[in-house]
Design an enzyme around this catalytic site. Sequence first.
Site, PDB file in Angstrom:
ATOM      1  CG  ASP A  84      16.044  37.657 -18.380  1.00 19.39           C
ATOM      2  OD1 ASP A  84      14.982  38.287 -18.503  1.00 19.39           O
ATOM      3  OD2 ASP A  84      16.242  36.556 -18.955  1.00 19.39           O
ATOM      4  CG  ASP A 121      24.799  32.197 -12.474  1.00 16.22           C
ATOM      5  OD1 ASP A 121      24.321  32.403 -11.335  1.00 16.22           O
ATOM      6  OD2 ASP A 121      25.945  32.527 -12.796  1.00 16.22           O
ATOM      7  CG  ASP A 148       7.168  41.944 -17.574  1.00 19.29           C
ATOM      8  OD1 ASP A 148       5.937  41.757 -17.595  1.00 19.29           O
ATOM      9  OD2 ASP A 148       7.799  42.415 -18.542  1.00 19.29           O
ATOM     10  CB  CYS A 201       2.481  40.596 -22.601  1.00 22.17           C
ATOM     11  SG  CYS A 201       3.665  39.345 -23.075  1.00 22.17           S
TER      12      CYS A 201
HETATM   13  C1  LIG Z   1       7.919  38.967 -20.560  1.00 21.62           C
HETATM   14  S1  LIG Z   1       9.618  38.792 -20.757  1.00 21.62           S
HETATM   15  C2  LIG Z   1      10.234  40.223 -19.952  1.00 21.62           C
HETATM   16  C3  LIG Z   1      10.122  41.472 -20.735  1.00 21.62           C
HETATM   17  C4  LIG Z   1      10.825  42.642 -20.082  1.00 21.62           C
HETATM   18  N1  LIG Z   1      10.447  42.815 -18.710  1.00 21.62           N
HETATM   19  C5  LIG Z   1      10.524  43.919 -20.834  1.00 21.62           C
HETATM   20  O1  LIG Z   1       9.774  44.762 -20.371  1.00 21.62           O
HETATM   21  O2  LIG Z   1      11.091  44.073 -21.914  1.00 21.62           O
HETATM   22  C6  LIG Z   1      10.011  37.551 -19.595  1.00 21.62           C
HETATM   23  C7  LIG Z   1      11.491  37.389 -19.328  1.00 21.62           C
HETATM   24  O3  LIG Z   1      11.642  36.403 -18.313  1.00 21.62           O
HETATM   25  C8  LIG Z   1      12.864  35.750 -18.542  1.00 21.62           C
HETATM   26  N2  LIG Z   1      12.828  34.506 -17.757  1.00 21.62           N
HETATM   27  C9  LIG Z   1      12.399  33.265 -18.103  1.00 21.62           C
HETATM   28  N3  LIG Z   1      12.504  32.419 -17.062  1.00 21.62           N
HETATM   29  C10 LIG Z   1      12.999  33.140 -16.036  1.00 21.62           C
HETATM   30  C11 LIG Z   1      13.340  32.848 -14.699  1.00 21.62           C
HETATM   31  N4  LIG Z   1      13.189  31.625 -14.203  1.00 21.62           N
HETATM   32  N5  LIG Z   1      13.823  33.834 -13.929  1.00 21.62           N
HETATM   33  C12 LIG Z   1      13.978  35.080 -14.426  1.00 21.62           C
HETATM   34  N6  LIG Z   1      13.682  35.425 -15.673  1.00 21.62           N
HETATM   35  C13 LIG Z   1      13.208  34.466 -16.467  1.00 21.62           C
HETATM   36  C14 LIG Z   1      12.942  35.611 -20.034  1.00 21.62           C
HETATM   37  O4  LIG Z   1      14.273  35.459 -20.461  1.00 21.62           O
HETATM   38  C15 LIG Z   1      12.324  36.931 -20.492  1.00 21.62           C
HETATM   39  O5  LIG Z   1      13.319  37.877 -20.739  1.00 21.62           O
END
Ligand SMILES: C[S@@+](CC[C@H](N)C(=O)[O-])C[C@H]1O[C@@H](n2cnc3c(N)ncnc32)[C@H](O)[C@@H]1O
Length: 487
Positions: A341, A368, A386, A439
Site C-alpha cells: 500500500d 514509496d 483492490d 467497491c
Molecule cells: C479499496 S482500498 C483497499 C481495501 C483493502 N484491500 C481491504 O480489503 O481492506 C484501496 C487502497 O488503495 C490504496 N492506494 C491508493 N493509491 C494506491 C497506489 N497507487 N498503489 C497502491 N495502493 C494505493 C489506499 O491507501 C487504500 O488502502
Amino acid sequence: MSFEKKESRKTSASYKNKNKTVAHSNNQKDNQTEFKKDRKFSGRKDFARNSDNKRASFKPRNTDKTRFREESRLADTQAHTEHVKRKGFSEFQLRLVTSILEDVLVMHNSLDRAYAFWFNKVKIDPVEQGFLIKQINFMFSRLSLFAFVSNLKRPSDFERHVGRLTFAYCAYKDWPLPELEGEEGFDRRGLKKRIAEAKDDPLYNDGCPLWLQELGYSELKAKWDEERKALGGESHRYIRTNTIKGTRDELAHKLTEEGVVTKSVAGVPLALEVTSNSALFRTKSFKEGLFEQQDAGSQVIGQFVDAKSGERVIDACAGSGGKTLQLAASMEGKGVIVAMDTEGWKLEDLKKRAKRAGAFNIEPRLIDSTKVIKRMTESADKVLIDAPCSGTGVIRRMPDSKWRDGREHLKELREIQADILERYSKMAKVGGFVVYSTCSILPSENEKQIEKFLENNQGKFELVEDKHIMPSSGFDGFYMAKLKRIG
Ligand SMILES: C[S@@+](CC[C@H](N)C(=O)[O-])C[C@H]1O[C@@H](n2cnc3c(N)ncnc32)[C@H](O)[C@@H]1O
C-alpha cells in the site's frame, strides 16, 4: 466562498489533526473545557463545543446514568426499541446524538471518526451504543428527507440547525418530541404534512442527494432506481470466520455464549450475519482473533482470488488488510502474501491485525516509489488489485459519504485506477492471474476499465470472468474481474 464557510473549514482542519491523535493514540487525554451541564437541547446552542470551537468534555448527568442502568437491563434489542418508542431519546442521548451530527455536518469529520471519538469517551452499554448508531446511520442515510422536514434548504443551513434535524427525526419516528429552544422560526405545525410529502417523493424517501441521483442515473440508467433504494436502506453487519483459528460453527457457538446473535449467509461459506446490536469488538472472540468484521460481498472477492497453499500472492492495495487476512487464511499459512500500500499507517494496522489473527505468512511492503513495483515484475501467481474508488457500493455502510459530492474526484480516480491496473498487472507471472476489484457500482470504474485495459494489452491478458455484486442483493456493492496473463 463566504467567510463563514472559510472559518468552518479552518477549524475543521485543525480538528482533524486532533482526531488523528484520538484515533491512533492509546493514551487519549481530554484536557478540554467542561461541558455546560445546564444547557437545554436547543439546536446550535447545544453543540458540545467550547468557545474555542473544540470538543468539550461530555459526561452523563446522574439522571441519565440512572436511566442507562435501567435501560442496560433491557439487553434484548426489541425490548429496548419499544422502551425508546415510548420515552424517546433521553436528554443525554439527545446531546450525544447532536454532538455526533455536529462533528460530521459542522466539523466535516467522517462519521466513523465521530463514532470512534464519542463512543470511546462516553462508555455506554453495548446495546445502547448499537441502538444509537442505528438511529444516527438512519438520519444520515435520509438526511435530505430530514432537512426537507426541518425546512432546511442548503447544507450550510444544516450546520446552524442540527437540533432541528434530530427533532424532525423524532417526529418521523413518532417518538415524543424533545424540547427545541432558539428555533422560533421553525414551523412545527406543518411537520406531519411535510413528513407525508417527503415519504411520497422517491428521492427524499431514499435519502438521495441530487449529485448522487445524477451520477447514478447517468451510469446505470434504468438499473439505478433499485440500487438507489437499496443504498438508502439499512446496512447488515457481517463477519468472516478466521479459519486459522476455527470453523464457522465453532465461532457461531462461541459468539452465542457471549450474547451475540448470528446467522449463516447463503453462498458465502465463512460469513456470519450479526443480527443483535452487540459491540463486537468488545467480545473475547474478537480479541482472540476468531473473526474479522468484513462485508459478505468483500468476502466473495477473497473467494474469487482463490489463493492456494504454497502460492506467491500480492495484495497490491492491501490497506489495513481486510482481504489480505482472508487470503492468508485460505493459504493455510503456506506460501507468501506480499501486502502493499502507499499508506504506511495502514500497513502498521495490518501487522497488528495479522498478529491477532495468527497469520504469519504476510510480508507488508510500502510502495514509496515506482521501483518497488518494477522490482516485482512477473513474480506472483496471483495479484489482487483492490483499487481506490468512489465507494458508491458501500454508501449504505458509510451514509455520511452521500453528503460529499463524490463526482469531484471521479476523473482523477479513474486515471489512478487505469494507471495502477496497467503497472501492477505486470507483477503477475505468465500463466498467473490478476484480480481487479472495486467497491464501486459505476461501470466507468469497473467493466469499462477492464475493457480499456484489454484493448491496450491484446495478446498479454485475457478475461476469465467478471462479477458484479449490487447493493440490492443485501451485500455492499462490488465489482471483480479475473484476468489471466497469457504473454
Ligand atoms: C479499496 S482500498 C483497499 C481495501 C483493502 N484491500 C481491504 O480489503 O481492506 C484501496 C487502497 O488503495 C490504496 N492506494 C491508493 N493509491 C494506491 C497506489 N497507487 N498503489 C497502491 N495502493 C494505493 C489506499 O491507501 C487504500 O488502502
